[in-house]
Write a protein that holds these residues in place. Structure first.
Motif, PDB file in Angstrom:
ATOM      1  N   ASP A 194      34.452  47.832 -30.996  1.00  0.00           N
ATOM      2  CA  ASP A 194      35.811  48.346 -31.228  1.00  0.00           C
ATOM      3  C   ASP A 194      36.730  47.260 -31.784  1.00  0.00           C
ATOM      4  OD1 ASP A 194      35.059  50.854 -30.364  1.00  0.00           O
ATOM      5  OD2 ASP A 194      35.944  50.635 -28.362  1.00  0.00           O
ATOM      6  N   LEU A 195      36.628  46.048 -31.254  1.00  0.00           N
ATOM      7  CA  LEU A 195      37.444  44.945 -31.762  1.00  0.00           C
ATOM      8  C   LEU A 195      37.084  44.641 -33.208  1.00  0.00           C
ATOM      9  CD1 LEU A 195      39.508  42.647 -31.427  1.00  0.00           C
ATOM     10  CD2 LEU A 195      37.601  41.210 -30.665  1.00  0.00           C
ATOM     11  N   ILE A 196      35.817  44.643 -33.522  1.00  0.00           N
ATOM     12  CA  ILE A 196      35.381  44.340 -34.887  1.00  0.00           C
ATOM     13  C   ILE A 196      35.910  45.393 -35.859  1.00  0.00           C
ATOM     14  CG2 ILE A 196      33.352  44.084 -36.366  1.00  0.00           C
ATOM     15  CD1 ILE A 196      31.978  42.873 -33.787  1.00  0.00           C
ATOM     16  N   LYS A 197      35.882  46.663 -35.471  1.00  0.00           N
ATOM     17  CA  LYS A 197      36.447  47.727 -36.312  1.00  0.00           C
ATOM     18  C   LYS A 197      37.935  47.520 -36.524  1.00  0.00           C
ATOM     19  CE  LYS A 197      33.159  51.269 -34.911  1.00  0.00           C
ATOM     20  NZ  LYS A 197      32.970  52.493 -34.127  1.00  0.00           N
ATOM     21  N   VAL A 198      38.648  47.168 -35.457  1.00  0.00           N
ATOM     22  CA  VAL A 198      40.094  46.925 -35.560  1.00  0.00           C
ATOM     23  C   VAL A 198      40.370  45.757 -36.506  1.00  0.00           C
ATOM     24  CG1 VAL A 198      42.106  46.083 -34.266  1.00  0.00           C
ATOM     25  CG2 VAL A 198      40.717  47.949 -33.338  1.00  0.00           C
ATOM     26  N   LEU A 199      39.616  44.678 -36.362  1.00  0.00           N
ATOM     27  CA  LEU A 199      39.813  43.512 -37.228  1.00  0.00           C
ATOM     28  C   LEU A 199      39.551  43.858 -38.692  1.00  0.00           C
ATOM     29  CD1 LEU A 199      38.221  40.682 -35.049  1.00  0.00           C
ATOM     30  CD2 LEU A 199      40.661  41.073 -35.490  1.00  0.00           C
ATOM     31  N   ALA A 200      38.521  44.641 -38.958  1.00  0.00           N
ATOM     32  CA  ALA A 200      38.216  45.038 -40.335  1.00  0.00           C
ATOM     33  C   ALA A 200      39.341  45.913 -40.892  1.00  0.00           C
ATOM     34  CB  ALA A 200      36.881  45.771 -40.394  1.00  0.00           C
ATOM     35  N   LYS A 201      39.830  46.856 -40.107  1.00  0.00           N
ATOM     36  CA  LYS A 201      40.915  47.738 -40.552  1.00  0.00           C
ATOM     37  C   LYS A 201      42.181  46.937 -40.848  1.00  0.00           C
ATOM     38  CE  LYS A 201      43.413  51.982 -39.274  1.00  0.00           C
ATOM     39  NZ  LYS A 201      44.112  51.946 -40.522  1.00  0.00           N
ATOM     40  N   LYS A 202      42.466  45.941 -40.042  1.00  0.00           N
ATOM     41  CA  LYS A 202      43.647  45.096 -40.279  1.00  0.00           C
ATOM     42  C   LYS A 202      43.574  44.470 -41.678  1.00  0.00           C
ATOM     43  CE  LYS A 202      44.776  43.816 -35.528  1.00  0.00           C
ATOM     44  NZ  LYS A 202      46.169  43.451 -35.357  1.00  0.00           N
ATOM     45  N   TYR A 203      42.380  44.005 -42.053  1.00  0.00           N
ATOM     46  CA  TYR A 203      42.238  43.419 -43.384  1.00  0.00           C
ATOM     47  C   TYR A 203      42.486  44.458 -44.472  1.00  0.00           C
ATOM     48  CZ  TYR A 203      40.772  41.350 -47.651  1.00  0.00           C
ATOM     49  OH  TYR A 203      40.791  40.920 -48.953  1.00  0.00           O
ATOM     50  N   PHE A 204      41.801  45.595 -44.388  1.00  0.00           N
ATOM     51  CA  PHE A 204      41.931  46.628 -45.424  1.00  0.00           C
ATOM     52  C   PHE A 204      43.380  47.042 -45.638  1.00  0.00           C
ATOM     53  CE2 PHE A 204      37.351  47.577 -44.807  1.00  0.00           C
ATOM     54  CZ  PHE A 204      36.963  47.647 -46.132  1.00  0.00           C
ATOM     55  N   ASP A 205      44.060  47.378 -44.565  1.00  0.00           N
ATOM     56  CA  ASP A 205      45.441  47.854 -44.688  1.00  0.00           C
ATOM     57  C   ASP A 205      46.359  46.764 -45.237  1.00  0.00           C
ATOM     58  OD1 ASP A 205      44.489  50.237 -43.681  1.00  0.00           O
ATOM     59  OD2 ASP A 205      45.437  50.018 -41.712  1.00  0.00           O
ATOM     60  N   SER A 206      46.171  45.538 -44.782  1.00  0.00           N
ATOM     61  CA  SER A 206      47.004  44.432 -45.258  1.00  0.00           C
ATOM     62  C   SER A 206      46.714  44.106 -46.722  1.00  0.00           C
ATOM     63  CB  SER A 206      46.770  43.194 -44.387  1.00  0.00           C
ATOM     64  OG  SER A 206      47.082  43.478 -43.039  1.00  0.00           O
ATOM     65  N   PHE A 207      45.440  44.193 -47.116  1.00  0.00           N
ATOM     66  CA  PHE A 207      45.063  43.971 -48.514  1.00  0.00           C
ATOM     67  C   PHE A 207      45.795  44.948 -49.427  1.00  0.00           C
ATOM     68  CE2 PHE A 207      42.409  45.630 -51.980  1.00  0.00           C
ATOM     69  CZ  PHE A 207      42.379  44.523 -52.807  1.00  0.00           C
ATOM     70  N   HIS A 208      45.841  46.210 -49.052  1.00  0.00           N
ATOM     71  CA  HIS A 208      46.494  47.209 -49.903  1.00  0.00           C
ATOM     72  C   HIS A 208      47.989  46.933 -50.038  1.00  0.00           C
ATOM     73  CE1 HIS A 208      42.992  49.547 -50.713  1.00  0.00           C
ATOM     74  NE2 HIS A 208      42.716  49.635 -49.431  1.00  0.00           N
ATOM     75  N   TYR A 209      48.626  46.443 -48.999  1.00  0.00           N
ATOM     76  CA  TYR A 209      50.032  46.072 -49.093  1.00  0.00           C
ATOM     77  C   TYR A 209      50.225  44.941 -50.110  1.00  0.00           C
ATOM     78  CZ  TYR A 209      54.403  43.766 -48.054  1.00  0.00           C
ATOM     79  OH  TYR A 209      55.634  43.157 -48.176  1.00  0.00           O
ATOM     80  N   VAL A 210      49.438  43.892 -49.979  1.00  0.00           N
ATOM     81  CA  VAL A 210      49.584  42.736 -50.868  1.00  0.00           C
ATOM     82  C   VAL A 210      49.207  43.106 -52.300  1.00  0.00           C
ATOM     83  CG1 VAL A 210      48.785  40.379 -51.337  1.00  0.00           C
ATOM     84  CG2 VAL A 210      49.280  41.088 -49.004  1.00  0.00           C
ATOM     85  N   ARG A 211      48.209  43.941 -52.453  1.00  0.00           N
ATOM     86  CA  ARG A 211      47.828  44.392 -53.792  1.00  0.00           C
ATOM     87  C   ARG A 211      48.977  45.170 -54.425  1.00  0.00           C
ATOM     88  NH1 ARG A 211      44.203  48.207 -56.629  1.00  0.00           N
ATOM     89  NH2 ARG A 211      43.526  47.010 -58.432  1.00  0.00           N
ATOM     90  N   GLY A 212      49.659  45.979 -53.620  1.00  0.00           N
ATOM     91  CA  GLY A 212      50.817  46.723 -54.117  1.00  0.00           C
ATOM     92  C   GLY A 212      51.937  45.809 -54.590  1.00  0.00           C
ATOM     93  N   LEU A 213      52.012  44.614 -54.030  1.00  0.00           N
ATOM     94  CA  LEU A 213      53.001  43.627 -54.478  1.00  0.00           C
ATOM     95  C   LEU A 213      52.575  42.941 -55.775  1.00  0.00           C
ATOM     96  CD1 LEU A 213      53.899  41.808 -51.124  1.00  0.00           C
ATOM     97  CD2 LEU A 213      55.204  43.608 -52.284  1.00  0.00           C
ATOM     98  N   GLY A 214      51.327  43.163 -56.189  1.00  0.00           N
ATOM     99  CA  GLY A 214      50.817  42.554 -57.415  1.00  0.00           C
ATOM    100  C   GLY A 214      50.403  41.113 -57.256  1.00  0.00           C
ATOM    101  N   LYS A 215      50.099  40.686 -56.044  1.00  0.00           N
ATOM    102  CA  LYS A 215      49.789  39.279 -55.798  1.00  0.00           C
ATOM    103  C   LYS A 215      48.307  38.952 -55.786  1.00  0.00           C
ATOM    104  CE  LYS A 215      53.885  38.005 -53.180  1.00  0.00           C
ATOM    105  NZ  LYS A 215      54.250  36.839 -53.980  1.00  0.00           N
ATOM    106  N   THR A 216      47.418  39.937 -55.879  1.00  0.00           N
ATOM    107  CA  THR A 216      46.010  39.650 -55.619  1.00  0.00           C
ATOM    108  C   THR A 216      45.130  39.477 -56.843  1.00  0.00           C
ATOM    109  OG1 THR A 216      45.431  41.996 -55.515  1.00  0.00           O
ATOM    110  CG2 THR A 216      46.098  40.934 -53.449  1.00  0.00           C
ATOM    111  N   PHE A 217      45.504  39.994 -57.977  1.00  0.00           N
ATOM    112  CA  PHE A 217      44.545  40.112 -59.076  1.00  0.00           C
ATOM    113  C   PHE A 217      43.888  38.788 -59.464  1.00  0.00           C
ATOM    114  CE2 PHE A 217      42.753  41.105 -63.204  1.00  0.00           C
ATOM    115  CZ  PHE A 217      42.132  42.308 -62.914  1.00  0.00           C
ATOM    116  N   SER A 218      44.650  37.739 -59.584  1.00  0.00           N
ATOM    117  CA  SER A 218      44.079  36.481 -60.058  1.00  0.00           C
ATOM    118  C   SER A 218      43.794  35.488 -58.927  1.00  0.00           C
ATOM    119  CB  SER A 218      45.024  35.837 -61.066  1.00  0.00           C
ATOM    120  OG  SER A 218      46.246  35.505 -60.423  1.00  0.00           O
ATOM    121  N   LYS A 219      43.910  35.912 -57.689  1.00  0.00           N
ATOM    122  CA  LYS A 219      43.726  34.985 -56.574  1.00  0.00           C
ATOM    123  C   LYS A 219      42.555  35.414 -55.687  1.00  0.00           C
ATOM    124  CE  LYS A 219      48.287  33.230 -56.686  1.00  0.00           C
ATOM    125  NZ  LYS A 219      49.089  32.218 -56.094  1.00  0.00           N
TER     126      LYS A 219
END
Length: 174
Positions: free
Chosen positions: A76-101
């Motif tokens: 359960d902890l591992i699933k939570v940790l993975a979900k935290k990454y996915f959701d946070s990634f989409h936020y940062v991608r929406g800011l346009g900060k991820t493409f070249s990094k």
């Protein structure tokens, strides 16, 4: 700009003043969605070539109730940790900060039952749940993740001296 953040349990502080950009406000940002199902990492930090998604888990400090109850390798902890990454990634991608990094997920772990073998096992289990295989099999225009690391407080300070982490509460005695 000064970016000095404290984890949610007030057990440690990390100084990201040398970062290009950083935030510890993702939880507040996600809370504008009623009954949000989004999960967030504790800190997001932009360096010159990378975006770091940082989650801190600390149950190794004086005053914590039942520190040995924290099960680092529980599914359960591992699933939570993975979900935290996915959701946070989409936020940062929406800011346009991820493409070249590079996108690097770092879990900083301090628990009574944590050692380098356990942290490596957690890293491997997280790697299985994050999109490494997906982006290798399918042609994607942008990698969703480049690396996942699981470190202790001391390992963090060794690898990122430009972002010093300090304990705010003394650790439990072994």
């Amino acid at each position: 700009m000064e970016f000095i953040f404290t984890d949610e349990n007030q057990t440690c502080q990390i100084d990201f003043t040398n970062a290009v950009w950083a935030t510890d406000q993702l939880n507040s940002i996600f809370s504008v969605i009623k009954d949000s199902i989004l999960s967030d990492v504790d800190f997001i930090v932009e360096g010159a070539n990378s975006i770091f998604f940082i989650e801190v888990k600390n149950s190794n400090f004086l005053g914590v109730d039942n520190p040995k109850a924290f099960q680092l390798l529980h599914s359960d902890l591992i699933k939570v940790l993975a979900k935290k990454y996915f959701d946070s990634f989409h936020y940062v991608r929406g800011l346009g900060k991820t493409f070249s990094k590079q996108k690097i997920y770092i879990c900083i772990i301090e628990t009574a039952n944590s050692d380098s073998v356990t942290r490596k096992s957690l890293r491997n289990r997280l790697k299985d749940r994050l999109p490494f295989k997906f982006q290798k099999i399918f042609s994607v225009s942008e990698k969703m993740i480049d690396d996942v690391l699981v470190w202790s407080f001391d390992e963090w300070n060794e690898y990122f001296p430009q972002f010093p982490l300090s304990r705010l509460k003394p650790p439990l005695q072994s």
